[in-house]
Design an enzyme around this catalytic site. Structure first.
Site, PDB file in Angstrom:
ATOM      1  N   HIS A 101      -5.478  -9.932   5.910  1.00 40.48           N
ATOM      2  CA  HIS A 101      -4.189 -10.442   5.982  1.00 40.48           C
ATOM      3  C   HIS A 101      -3.175  -9.844   4.860  1.00 40.48           C
ATOM      4  O   HIS A 101      -3.793 -10.144   3.683  1.00 40.48           O
ATOM      5  CB  HIS A 101      -4.016 -12.071   6.087  1.00 40.48           C
ATOM      6  CG  HIS A 101      -2.717 -12.661   6.447  1.00 40.48           C
ATOM      7  ND1 HIS A 101      -1.819 -12.187   7.174  1.00 40.48           N
ATOM      8  CD2 HIS A 101      -2.134 -13.588   5.680  1.00 40.48           C
ATOM      9  CE1 HIS A 101      -0.722 -12.873   7.000  1.00 40.48           C
ATOM     10  NE2 HIS A 101      -0.998 -13.876   5.953  1.00 40.48           N
ATOM     11  N   CYS A 142       2.278  -8.808   9.368  1.00 45.16           N
ATOM     12  CA  CYS A 142       2.223  -9.322   8.068  1.00 45.16           C
ATOM     13  C   CYS A 142       2.151  -8.314   7.155  1.00 45.16           C
ATOM     14  O   CYS A 142       2.933  -8.431   5.792  1.00 45.16           O
ATOM     15  CB  CYS A 142       0.757  -9.982   7.811  1.00 45.16           C
ATOM     16  SG  CYS A 142      -0.569  -9.136   8.017  1.00 45.16           S
ATOM     17  N   GLN A 172       6.687 -14.387  10.241  1.00 41.81           N
ATOM     18  CA  GLN A 172       6.294 -13.129  11.255  1.00 41.81           C
ATOM     19  C   GLN A 172       6.063 -13.732  12.691  1.00 41.81           C
ATOM     20  O   GLN A 172       6.355 -12.720  13.475  1.00 41.81           O
ATOM     21  CB  GLN A 172       5.106 -12.529  10.623  1.00 41.81           C
ATOM     22  CG  GLN A 172       3.806 -13.472  10.732  1.00 41.81           C
ATOM     23  CD  GLN A 172       2.531 -12.695  10.085  1.00 41.81           C
ATOM     24  OE1 GLN A 172       2.397 -12.786   8.866  1.00 41.81           O
ATOM     25  NE2 GLN A 172       1.996 -11.995  10.935  1.00 41.81           N
ATOM     26  N   PHE A 203      -1.121  -1.048   7.020  1.00 41.73           N
ATOM     27  CA  PHE A 203      -1.346  -1.176   5.702  1.00 41.73           C
ATOM     28  C   PHE A 203      -0.330  -1.092   4.764  1.00 41.73           C
ATOM     29  O   PHE A 203       0.419  -0.258   4.748  1.00 41.73           O
ATOM     30  CB  PHE A 203      -2.543  -0.065   5.381  1.00 41.73           C
ATOM     31  CG  PHE A 203      -3.846  -0.677   6.009  1.00 41.73           C
ATOM     32  CD1 PHE A 203      -4.548  -1.410   5.236  1.00 41.73           C
ATOM     33  CD2 PHE A 203      -4.206  -0.284   7.316  1.00 41.73           C
ATOM     34  CE1 PHE A 203      -5.985  -1.767   5.738  1.00 41.73           C
ATOM     35  CE2 PHE A 203      -5.270  -0.788   7.924  1.00 41.73           C
ATOM     36  CZ  PHE A 203      -6.242  -1.462   7.287  1.00 41.73           C
ATOM     37  N   TYR A 205      -2.192   2.589  -5.061  1.00 48.02           N
ATOM     38  CA  TYR A 205      -3.026   1.610  -5.176  1.00 48.02           C
ATOM     39  C   TYR A 205      -3.128   1.278  -6.698  1.00 48.02           C
ATOM     40  O   TYR A 205      -3.224   2.201  -7.647  1.00 48.02           O
ATOM     41  CB  TYR A 205      -4.360   1.761  -4.685  1.00 48.02           C
ATOM     42  CG  TYR A 205      -4.607   1.815  -3.205  1.00 48.02           C
ATOM     43  CD1 TYR A 205      -4.238   0.584  -2.488  1.00 48.02           C
ATOM     44  CD2 TYR A 205      -4.728   2.643  -2.378  1.00 48.02           C
ATOM     45  CE1 TYR A 205      -4.516   0.564  -1.269  1.00 48.02           C
ATOM     46  CE2 TYR A 205      -4.868   2.930  -1.125  1.00 48.02           C
ATOM     47  CZ  TYR A 205      -4.746   1.500  -0.418  1.00 48.02           C
ATOM     48  OH  TYR A 205      -4.829   1.490   0.953  1.00 48.02           O
ATOM     49  N   TYR A 250       0.044  -0.087   1.924  1.00 53.95           N
ATOM     50  CA  TYR A 250       0.367   1.310   1.083  1.00 53.95           C
ATOM     51  C   TYR A 250       1.002   2.318   1.898  1.00 53.95           C
ATOM     52  O   TYR A 250       1.745   3.202   1.618  1.00 53.95           O
ATOM     53  CB  TYR A 250      -1.334   1.893   0.887  1.00 53.95           C
ATOM     54  CG  TYR A 250      -1.308   3.450   0.332  1.00 53.95           C
ATOM     55  CD1 TYR A 250      -1.473   3.275  -1.060  1.00 53.95           C
ATOM     56  CD2 TYR A 250      -1.213   4.611   0.966  1.00 53.95           C
ATOM     57  CE1 TYR A 250      -1.497   4.762  -1.862  1.00 53.95           C
ATOM     58  CE2 TYR A 250      -1.315   5.574   0.274  1.00 53.95           C
ATOM     59  CZ  TYR A 250      -1.431   5.755  -1.144  1.00 53.95           C
ATOM     60  OH  TYR A 250      -1.476   6.920  -1.589  1.00 53.95           O
ATOM     61  N   ASN A 293       3.365 -16.180   1.488  1.00 54.05           N
ATOM     62  CA  ASN A 293       2.772 -15.812   2.993  1.00 54.05           C
ATOM     63  C   ASN A 293       4.054 -15.616   3.760  1.00 54.05           C
ATOM     64  O   ASN A 293       5.272 -15.690   3.093  1.00 54.05           O
ATOM     65  CB  ASN A 293       1.933 -16.996   3.376  1.00 54.05           C
ATOM     66  CG  ASN A 293       1.044 -16.526   4.566  1.00 54.05           C
ATOM     67  OD1 ASN A 293       0.899 -15.679   4.995  1.00 54.05           O
ATOM     68  ND2 ASN A 293      -0.046 -17.542   4.773  1.00 54.05           N
TER      69      ASN A 293
END
Ligand code: NAG
Ligand code: NAG
Ligand code: NAG
Length: 464
Positions: free
Chosen positions: A408, A257, A251, A301, A346, A303, A430
């Site tokens: 993160h 992220c 990134q 986020f 979620y 989501y 990651n």
């Protein structure tokens, strides 16, 4: 009588709400801190005509509100409208909330004001939000107002001085290694010389600070019994010799992220759903530059990206919009094909319902999951092993490094148990390139919500 005064109130608010729709043209980078208790209750949503499409610009919308939707948001995730229709809702961390009821979806960030480091969260009001029906048609804008006025919540953002350049500290790294045997720390030469601000962006970005998070929701006896049938270990990089996880990306110094975690989940789940026939690299830059549901290089986020953005707007291939790692005006080519998700949620159904067993079940059944966790400064030095936070060193760290705790987002790809120590771990991808950790991956303690890793997993169903 109550009616009359309510109508008067609605009129007054509609005026205010029009005014707000006009003025809330800020990019939605939100320092708001609105938790479950601040949001639950009865809301009225003031909505503009339902005649827009996905290009509607709710941050600059000038239309009058014409619909009024009254909704009760109840524990733990039940939403009931004025007709008695039952639906569901979830908080998105502490940033805002999404409601699905009577075949319509409403999402808005919570309202706030910021003056320097002082943040006032107006949790009883939303910023201008977006609504559409569950088939993503008939878009409108709305603003929400809780029927019960709440007092504003004030907090001060502690910003450390992020000027200066990172220099690794051998004494500190040695102390991480002396303190425990489960993982090893080392200095990364490629981090040397990076600015503290760029390192902060790498681990979540300026806006993704930790404010609060709910405790893990223990698995029910039924879920625990189901989870007993799962394999002892799992790794999507090698399921009967087949790899479903595209290469680790980098990134750079952009707080993106969440976009990498989101695109990573979609890429892997598309592979899983098609037995590896659909192998695409998706574009995090489209998210950074074009999504109004996130904050570009300042955080966001999964989501709202792997889920909501991918459902509402679709995502494009990396070739269509190559990564620059910088905030820039949206210039996604119109001709590029977009891929969508059919469902997102979620794990557990709402924020606060996650646990280890549900994560394992979703992982094995449908593919990798977006997860987030708190990055402490020892994590930057992780070189291999099963990570857990090395307690007791943190005052010392702050003497050396300006360090802000951030959230993160990464990608969960598997789980296992260390054959010697019997320590249970997650395997996580990651987005710091392949020269970090275990070829770009890391393992972290499983089953104890280490650094919040079991608190906010997101699952989606992409449409191949
Ligand atoms: C912002 O804070 C400063 C200093 O605390 C104060 O003087 C100023 O009036 C505030 N501005 C607004 C718009 O509230
Ligand atoms: C955010 O709100 C929660 C719950 O009200 C509170 O415990 C927490 O301290 C707040 N965080 C900040 C940074 O104010
Ligand atoms: C995949 O796993 C199998 C069984 O554990 C192992 O024999 C094989 O070497 C692995 N393949 C790769 C590419 O790592």
């Amino acid at each position: 009588m109550a009616r009359v005064s309510e109508v008067a109130h609605v009129k007054a608010f509609m005026f205010v709400s029009i005014f707000c729709l006009l003025t809330s043209s800020v990019r939605s980078d939100t320092p708001a801190n609105c938790t479950f208790e601040d949001i639950a209750g009865t809301w009225v949503l003031y909505e503009t005509p339902r005649n827009g499409d996905h290009s509607i610009d709710c941050l600059n919308n000038k239309e009058n509100a014409v619909n009024k939707i009254q909704l009760q948001l109840l524990r733990p995730n039940v939403a009931v409208d004025q007709y008695g229709n039952k639906g569901h809702w979830t908080l998105i961390y502490n940033q805002g909330f999404e409601i699905t009821v009577n075949q319509r979806v409403y999402f808005a960030f919570s309202n706030y004001a910021q003056n320097g480091s002082e943040v006032v969260s107006y949790c009883d009001k939303t910023l201008a939000g977006w609504s559409h029906d569950t088939m993503t048609h008939n878009w409108a804008c709305f603003q929400g107002k809780n029927m019960v006025q709440r007092s504003p919540k004030i907090h001060t953002e502690k910003r450390q001085n992020l000027n200066g350049i990172y220099v690794s500290n051998t004494e500190l790294i040695n102390s991480f290694n002396k303190k425990q045997k489960s993982w090893t720390a080392k200095a990364y030469s490629w981090m040397e010389g990076m600015s503290h601000e760029d390192l902060l962006k790498m681990r979540g970005g300026i806006k993704s600070k930790i404010h609060s998070r709910p405790p893990v929701s223990p698995a029910s006896p039924f879920v625990r019994r189901q989870a007993e049938f799962l394999p002892e270990e799992w790794d999507w990089r090698n399921v009967s010799g087949v790899n479903y996880v595209p290469v680790v990306k980098n990134q750079g110094s952009c707080g993106s992220c969440y976009a990498f975690s989101s695109m990573g989940m979609l890429e892997s789940r598309l592979r899983v759903a098609t037995k590896n026939q659909v192998q695409v690299n998706l574009s995090p830059q489209d998210i950074v530059s074009c999504s109004a549901y996130s904050q570009g290089c300042e955080g966001g986020f999964p989501y709202l990206i792997a889920g909501k953005y991918a459902q509402d707007h679709g995502v494009v291939a990396e070739e269509c919009y190559p990564y620059t790692g910088r905030d820039s005006a949206c210039s996604a080519a119109k001709k590029c094909q977009r891929s969508y998700v059919a469902k997102y949620r979620y794990v557990g159904g709402y924020y606060g319902a996650c646990n280890e067993e549900l994560m394992k079940m979703s992982l094995v059944e449908s593919g990798p999951l977006s997860v987030s966790f708190e990055v402490y400064s020892d994590f930057m030095h992780y070189a291999g092993g099963v990570y857990h936070r090395t307690d007791g060193l943190f005052n010392k760290i702050n003497e050396f490094n300006p360090f802000e705790l951030t959230n993160h987002a990464v990608l969960l790809v598997g789980y296992g148990t260390d054959s010697q120590t019997k320590e249970k771990y997650w395997i996580v991808k990651n987005s710091w390139g392949t020269k970090w950790g275990e070829d770009g991956f890391f393992r972290i303690r499983r089953g104890v919500d280490e650094c919040g890793i079991e608190s906010i997993a997101v699952e989606v169903t992409p449409i191949p």
